[in-house]
Write an enzyme that holds these catalytic residues in place. Structure first.
Site, PDB file in Angstrom:
ATOM      1  N   GLU A 102       0.868  -1.160   0.000  1.00 46.34           N
ATOM      2  CA  GLU A 102       0.000   0.000   0.000  1.00 46.34           C
ATOM      3  C   GLU A 102       0.909   1.215   0.000  1.00 46.34           C
ATOM      4  O   GLU A 102       1.719   1.399   0.913  1.00 46.34           O
ATOM      5  CB  GLU A 102      -0.855  -0.012   1.278  1.00 46.34           C
ATOM      6  CG  GLU A 102      -2.282   0.342   1.004  1.00 46.34           C
ATOM      7  CD  GLU A 102      -3.132   0.225   2.249  1.00 46.34           C
ATOM      8  OE1 GLU A 102      -3.862  -0.758   2.353  1.00 46.34           O
ATOM      9  OE2 GLU A 102      -3.031   1.105   3.101  1.00 46.34           O
ATOM     10  N   ASP A 113      -5.818  10.315   8.958  1.00 40.79           N
ATOM     11  CA  ASP A 113      -4.602   9.695   9.470  1.00 40.79           C
ATOM     12  C   ASP A 113      -4.204  10.298  10.804  1.00 40.79           C
ATOM     13  O   ASP A 113      -4.493  11.452  11.097  1.00 40.79           O
ATOM     14  CB  ASP A 113      -3.461   9.882   8.465  1.00 40.79           C
ATOM     15  CG  ASP A 113      -3.627   8.964   7.270  1.00 40.79           C
ATOM     16  OD1 ASP A 113      -3.618   7.740   7.474  1.00 40.79           O
ATOM     17  OD2 ASP A 113      -3.784   9.475   6.144  1.00 40.79           O
TER      18      ASP A 113
END
Lengths: 400, 266
Positions: free
Chosen positions: B49, B60
């Site tokens: 990823e 995030d």
């Protein structure tokens, strides 16, 4: 006549708005959307909201004819919608009361907020104190420095102020951090967004709560002058005070709606916060699609304005829409022009305006000069300038 | 058959689970990214990823935001990320690459150009964090036309009806976010995750990856026991952050070996 009816069920204003969030936030927003749908027309909820606006905030805020200022400029008559006279000193409290009452009905004991200039943080801390809710306010570390008196106010009101050190350390970073808090503490926390941005239903909900400004103004103008103004001028960062006064006027013909963005050091320098006026590209940030200041890679660029409350790279999606359908016009005023208007209002009318509102004043003065004396400009004086005296003193090299 | 699907098929036939490390492209410096990708594969990555740096990574946590900031210092934009994938593909034709990022860089490039370049460079799947299925119909169609998988997140708060909707639009695999919060948050409740993964399995034949909270070999092992893929993000990025130029490759290799061993022992 076509009636303005925006946004759609999923929060779109044409191509703008929407719900652009990670899956972790989707259910929380859905819960909020359903609860707001349930209460937005609920007579009991609206009565409680109206009671607080009257007895806690001191509404209706008056409209004041700035006669000496108008005479000095020698054009259209300038009237001021005095949101600066609200409890806590700005329009922000209209919205925080609405959302806090909703939080209470949803059984959330904790509220969080982001703040730029600190006005929304203070307004959130204020209503949280009154309702006995825990309150955490995220504020860019840069703004914490610029707006020390408001930081202290929030602390006096029992709120925890968290300085945000990431990114540009301003409003957008505070918003990022508040979103992160919310996603982590979804079950007990209500996120009180301070402007008409963010994912649906926030732009609509904040607009609805703020539209008390325009609803009052419509009646007050008739009472005072027997007619509506020729133009309404309001500053636009995210755009909540402007949406609040514009919204009830959207279907009123022959009233120009003018949003004033921050041109900072000048649009040509790139150091500004005027995505609409500078024709920034459309993009996605903070849960909605709108005009956004960004670089070629799609990263958000740093903005500049002397006023922390306008220092935001995007703009509420409904403003983007009103620009596209040409119902509202958007212009920009530089730091220097806003400062001149600030001093002018202090000396001429005995009113110290917020630096944000000074942008609207500066444009109203320019516009007034081009209009005959029997025409009327209504400026939304969104806040008072007490919070800005340190900034103003610093610009004049004065140590307080 | 897509590279992602065939990878999962192969693993299944070997009774193995996928190890999917996450790194942010350009972190700690763009010159390392392609070498790091090969290192990940060498030590057991089944799929990578690759994070596209963004100025405002709202979903995030601080660890991955710092990685974005380190990459952005070097002007690491989406175009360069795609070029890196192309570079990686010169010597690795089989490891699937999933881009993970936010909508705005893609919209700034334009959906047509993004999908065309992604296909050309060898991207296999795209996970756009702030594109929920209701907002990305046109984008999904473009990806699908280019033969690129659309990866979607499912969260602990996703309602069953919504899981159906997402499962219908997703291809490649589904990514279950194992806890409330942002990437890198703490305290994984493995029993709860197990229950949710089982529920999701009743609604889709797609493999399920689990991430957001895999912080060491032990959690990797327990996640591998209940999911088809284990995604390791913040832990990987922390290791990169704590390394210097001399031990970066060594430290990442060591972490990968630990994770691979743990997963294979599950």
């Amino acid at each position: 006549m076509q009636v303005y009816d925006m946004p759609d069920a999923r929060g779109h204003f044409g191509q703008f708005g929407g719900v652009f969030v990670a899956e972790t936030l989707v259910e929380a927003l859905e819960e909020l959307r359903l609860m707001y749908e349930k209460y937005r027309h609920d007579p009991e909820f609206l009565a409680e909201f109206a009671y607080d606006l009257k007895h806690f905030v001191g509404r209706p805020s008056p409209i004041y004819h700035a006669k000496r200022l108008s005479d000095k400029i020698g054009g259209a008559q300038i009237y001021l919608k005095r949101e600066d006279l609200n409890h806590t000193g700005a329009h922000k409290v209209n919205n925080t009361i609405g959302q806090a009452l909703l939080a209470k009905r949803m059984g959330k004991p904790r509220v969080i907020a982001e703040t730029g200039a600190g006005q929304h943080g203070v307004a959130t801390a204020t209503i949280a104190a009154r309702l006995g809710l825990e309150c955490v306010v995220y504020m860019g570390a840069e703004d914490v420095k610029r707006q020390a008196p408001n930081v202290f106010r929030m602390k006096l009101l029992g709120a925890t102020v968290v300085p945000v050190e990431s990114g540009s350390k301003t409003l957008k970073d505070a918003l990022n951090e508040a979103m992160r808090d919310w996603v982590t503490n979804i079950s007990d926390t209500f996120y009180i967004i301070g402007t008409v941005a963010g994912p649906h239903p926030y732009p609509m909900m904040v607009r609805d709560f703020q539209s008390v400004i325009g609803i009052e103004a419509k009646d007050q103008m008739i009472e005072m002058l027997g007619r509506q103004p020729d133009a309404i001028v309001a500053c636009v960062g995210g755009g909540s005070n402007a949406m609040g006064i514009f919204y009830p006027y959207i279907d009123v013909p022959n009233v120009r709606l003018i949003g004033v963005e921050a041109a900072g050091h000048g649009l040509e320098t790139g150091m500004h916060a005027a995505p609409l006026t500078a024709n920034s590209p459309v993009g996605v940030l903070h849960g909605n699609r709108t005009y956004l200041m960004q670089d070629a890679d799609g990263n958000i660029i740093e903005t500049h304005s002397v006023s922390a409350g306008l220092d935001y790279p995007g703009v509420g999606p409904e403003h983007a829409w009103l620009k596209d359908i040409k119902r509202a016009e958007y212009v920009a005023i530089t730091d220097d022009e806003a400062m001149a208007a600030f001093h002018q209002l202090c000396r001429t009318e005995g009113i110290i305006p917020a630096l944000e509102s000074s942008h609207a004043l500066a444009y109203a003065e320019k516009l007034a000069k081009t209009m005959p004396k029997d025409q009327v400009i209504l400026v939304n004086l969104s806040g008072r300038g007490d919070k800005d005296i340190n900034t103003v003193a610093k610009l004049a090299n004065i140590t307080l | 058959m897509s590279r992602i699907q065939s990878t999962f098929d192969t693993l299944k036939s070997q009774h193995k689970k996928a190890l999917v490390p996450y790194i942010t492209a350009g972190d700690p410096h763009p010159k390392w990214t392609v070498e790091l990708m090969h290192t990940l594969v060498k030590h057991g990555a089944d799929m990578i990823e690759l994070g596209v740096p963004f100025s405002d990574p709202m979903a995030d946590g601080p660890v991955i935001q710092r990685a974005s900031e380190r990459a952005l210092v070097h002007k690491m934009g989406l175009r360069k990320v795609l070029e890196m994938v192309g570079e990686f593909r010169k010597t690795d034709a089989h490891t699937p690459i999933v881009l993970m990022g936010y909508a705005n860089p893609i919209e700034a490039m334009g959906i047509a150009q993004f999908t065309q370049l992604s296909k050309q460079m060898g991207v296999d799947g795209v996970l756009t964090v702030d594109y929920p299925p209701e907002e990305c119909g046109a984008f999904n169609q473009a990806l699908s036309a280019a033969g690129i998988d659309s990866i979607f997140l499912l969260s602990p708060t996703t309602e069953p009806a919504r899981t159906d909707l997402i499962a219908q639009q997703a291809t490649g695999f589904l990514y279950y976010v194992s806890l409330k919060g942002v990437t890198g948050a703490a305290n994984l409740d493995i029993e709860e995750v197990k229950k949710r993964v089982a529920e999701i399995k009743t609604k889709t034949h797609l493999p399920i990856g689990v991430g957001f909270g895999v912080k060491d070999a032990a959690t990797a092992k327990s996640v591998a026991a209940i999911a088809d893929a284990v995604v390791v993000g913040s832990r990987m990025v922390l290791t990169i952050e704590a390394s210097n130029e001399d031990n970066l490759i060594e430290n990442v290799s060591k972490l990968m070996q630990e994770l691979r061993t743990a997963i294979d022992a599950s």
